[in-house]
Design an enzyme around this catalytic site. Structure first.
Site, PDB file in Angstrom:
ATOM      1  N   ARG A  83       0.816  -1.159  -0.058  1.00 20.33           N
ATOM      2  CA  ARG A  83       0.208  -0.087   0.008  1.00 20.33           C
ATOM      3  C   ARG A  83       0.752   1.228   0.006  1.00 20.33           C
ATOM      4  O   ARG A  83       0.673   2.123  -0.880  1.00 20.33           O
ATOM      5  CB  ARG A  83      -0.893  -0.073   1.316  1.00 20.33           C
ATOM      6  CG  ARG A  83      -2.155  -0.564   1.052  1.00 20.33           C
ATOM      7  CD  ARG A  83      -2.697  -1.280   2.659  1.00 20.33           C
ATOM      8  NE  ARG A  83      -1.855  -2.174   2.989  1.00 20.33           N
ATOM      9  CZ  ARG A  83      -1.881  -3.356   2.621  1.00 20.33           C
ATOM     10  NH1 ARG A  83      -3.087  -3.655   1.703  1.00 20.33           N
ATOM     11  NH2 ARG A  83      -1.182  -4.276   3.015  1.00 20.33           N
ATOM     12  N   THR A  84       1.954   1.260   0.980  1.00 22.05           N
ATOM     13  CA  THR A  84       2.444   2.540   1.023  1.00 22.05           C
ATOM     14  C   THR A  84       3.287   3.011  -0.054  1.00 22.05           C
ATOM     15  O   THR A  84       3.168   4.156  -0.784  1.00 22.05           O
ATOM     16  CB  THR A  84       3.372   2.670   2.386  1.00 22.05           C
ATOM     17  OG1 THR A  84       2.689   2.103   3.474  1.00 22.05           O
ATOM     18  CG2 THR A  84       3.976   3.937   2.621  1.00 22.05           C
ATOM     19  N   HIS A 121       5.110   5.961  11.716  1.00 21.46           N
ATOM     20  CA  HIS A 121       4.714   5.694  10.348  1.00 21.46           C
ATOM     21  C   HIS A 121       3.576   6.871   9.871  1.00 21.46           C
ATOM     22  O   HIS A 121       2.340   6.777  10.012  1.00 21.46           O
ATOM     23  CB  HIS A 121       3.847   4.359   9.974  1.00 21.46           C
ATOM     24  CG  HIS A 121       3.485   3.960   8.757  1.00 21.46           C
ATOM     25  ND1 HIS A 121       3.737   4.965   7.557  1.00 21.46           N
ATOM     26  CD2 HIS A 121       3.307   2.828   8.191  1.00 21.46           C
ATOM     27  CE1 HIS A 121       3.325   4.112   6.524  1.00 21.46           C
ATOM     28  NE2 HIS A 121       2.959   2.759   6.725  1.00 21.46           N
ATOM     29  N   LYS A 179      26.060  -3.907  -0.236  1.00 23.92           N
ATOM     30  CA  LYS A 179      27.734  -3.941  -0.300  1.00 23.92           C
ATOM     31  C   LYS A 179      28.081  -3.207   1.086  1.00 23.92           C
ATOM     32  O   LYS A 179      29.181  -2.864   1.406  1.00 23.92           O
ATOM     33  CB  LYS A 179      28.449  -3.005  -1.433  1.00 23.92           C
ATOM     34  CG  LYS A 179      27.872  -3.567  -2.507  1.00 23.92           C
ATOM     35  CD  LYS A 179      28.504  -2.492  -3.568  1.00 23.92           C
ATOM     36  CE  LYS A 179      27.808  -3.027  -5.193  1.00 23.92           C
ATOM     37  NZ  LYS A 179      28.173  -2.347  -6.314  1.00 23.92           N
ATOM     38  N   ARG A 182      11.485   4.126   3.470  1.00 22.60           N
ATOM     39  CA  ARG A 182      11.145   3.155   4.379  1.00 22.60           C
ATOM     40  C   ARG A 182      12.369   2.465   4.959  1.00 22.60           C
ATOM     41  O   ARG A 182      12.968   1.747   4.503  1.00 22.60           O
ATOM     42  CB  ARG A 182       9.933   2.356   4.154  1.00 22.60           C
ATOM     43  CG  ARG A 182       9.938   1.237   4.892  1.00 22.60           C
ATOM     44  CD  ARG A 182       8.715   0.133   4.712  1.00 22.60           C
ATOM     45  NE  ARG A 182       7.157   0.879   4.741  1.00 22.60           N
ATOM     46  CZ  ARG A 182       6.161   0.145   4.725  1.00 22.60           C
ATOM     47  NH1 ARG A 182       5.952  -1.043   4.472  1.00 22.60           N
ATOM     48  NH2 ARG A 182       5.041   1.147   4.843  1.00 22.60           N
TER      49      ARG A 182
HETATM   50  C1  NCD Z   1       1.949  -1.088   8.382  1.00 20.70           C
HETATM   51  C2  NCD Z   1       3.385  -0.898   8.334  1.00 20.70           C
HETATM   52  O1  NCD Z   1       4.316  -1.168   7.521  1.00 20.70           O
HETATM   53  O2  NCD Z   1       3.817  -0.469   9.641  1.00 20.70           O
HETATM   54  N1  NCD Z   1       1.716  -1.315   6.877  1.00 20.70           N
HETATM   55  C3  NCD Z   1       1.308  -0.154   6.148  1.00 20.70           C
HETATM   56  O3  NCD Z   1       2.009   0.432   5.938  1.00 20.70           O
HETATM   57  N2  NCD Z   1      -0.288  -0.178   5.936  1.00 20.70           N
HETATM   58  C4  NCD Z   1       1.420  -2.361   9.254  1.00 20.70           C
HETATM   59  C5  NCD Z   1       1.869  -3.719   9.439  1.00 20.70           C
HETATM   60  O4  NCD Z   1       3.037  -3.747   8.359  1.00 20.70           O
HETATM   61  O5  NCD Z   1       1.577  -4.386  10.027  1.00 20.70           O
END
Ligand code: NCD
Length: 310
Positions: free
Chosen positions: A56-57, A137, A87, A109
């Site tokens: 999703r993100t 997040h 590396k 991320r």
């Molecule tokens: C979440 C995350 O990555 O923290 N997912 C997301 O971005 N919607 C939740 C999860 O991974 O459980």
């Protein structure tokens, strides 16, 4: 439009910004998406650099950029394997180099708490934290709070049960930070002993006059809340959750829990779900998690416009 720089943690936002900037821009973004996009960000470039898996993100950020006429110029979802991180390159060097290639924004991320902030120190362009290990997040929290406002028509005065892995779940942490901006919020933290919410969150909530209670069974509070925010056990982080298997029934949203819930309450989940929401819940109109995920696209369009404006 007022320019937004880095997006690093949920507590950086103030309430008037949420209500007067983000929410209206998000509504407008939905309309832009419905008419097939715009050229608002044409000529703008985005890098999405992910050290952890995502559906999703990453997809919603990249599609958001495309819908606004911008470009995704470099993208990886497995930086540990498919970049010089493999590396041994540090995040500091990686970000220094990437930002010198002149993208307009880097969506990052990482798998370690604090990395987004660290990256921001070394970046010459805005960094958007798309999750930093067990840290935060923030863009998820923004889409969560937008969804609550949209579904319930209010945020002040709500009661919310946060369920599951409250210890390592970064979405819960960021959502608590956002809820601290609102009034008369009541939070019920529902988790096994070993997955309880951390002290920094509790301290922040106390400072912001948010009342909270901890308990072990969603069925004890289901009838009292306006929102059930369910989360997945973060099994990839370590194995402290093994004991949790025995008490799983306390933390699953199924028909039994729905039957206890108020008629106008909602069930949210940042997704992905594994087995903590039974599929039978999906057809209930209170199941708002797919609508929530869709809102993520519009919220991220709004955020990109604010970061890249001017
Ligand atoms: C979440 C995350 O990555 O923290 N997912 C997301 O971005 N919607 C939740 C999860 O991974 O459980």
């Amino acid at each position: 439009m007022e320019k937004l720089n880095h997006i690093l943690e949920a507590q950086q936002f103030i309430r008037p910004w949420l209500e007067q900037k983000l929410f209206p821009l998000t509504k407008e973004a939905k309309k832009i998406a419905e008419r097939g996009g715009s050229t608002d960000l044409s000529g703008k470039r985005m890098v999405t650099f992910f050290y952890e898996p995502s559906t999703r993100t990453r997809a919603s950020f990249e599609i958001a950029m495309d819908l606004l006429g911008g470009k995704v110029v470099f993208s990886t979802e497995n930086a540990r394997q498919f970049s010089s991180v493999a590396k041994g390159e540090t995040i500091e060097d990686t970000i220094r180099i990437l930002s010198n290639y002149r993208p307009d924004v880097i969506v990052l991320r990482s798998d370690r708490e604090g990395m987004a902030k660290r990256a921001a120190e070394f970046s010459s362009v805005p960094i958007i934290n798309a999750g930093d290990g067990t840290g935060q997040h923030p863009t998820q929290a923004l889409l969560d709070i937008y969804t609550i406002q949209k579904e319930l028509g209010r945020i002040d005065g709500i009661s919310i049960a946060m369920v599951g892995d409250l210890n390592r779940g970064r979405t819960v942490r960021s959502l608590c930070y956002i809820l601290g901006k609102f009034l008369n919020i009541k939070i019920y933290f529902i988790s096994p002993e070993i997955l309880r919410v951390k002290d920094d969150i509790k301290e922040y909530l106390r400072e912001h006059n948010i009342s909270f209670a901890e308990s072990r069974d969603i069925r004890e509070v289901a009838q009292m809340v306006d929102v059930v925010y369910q989360t997945r056990v973060q099994k990839e982080r370590d194995d402290i959750a093994l004991n949790y298997e025995r008490t799983k029934g306390f933390y699953i949203i199924n028909q039994e829990v729905l039957d206890l819930m108020k008629k106008e309450a909602i069930v949210l989940h940042p997704l992905p779900r594994v087995e903590e929401i039974s599929p039978e819940v999906d057809k209930d109109k209170r199941a708002a998690y797919f609508r929530q995920a869709e809102n993520g696209l519009y919220v991220r369009m709004a955020l990109l416009k604010m970061v890249l404006a001017g």
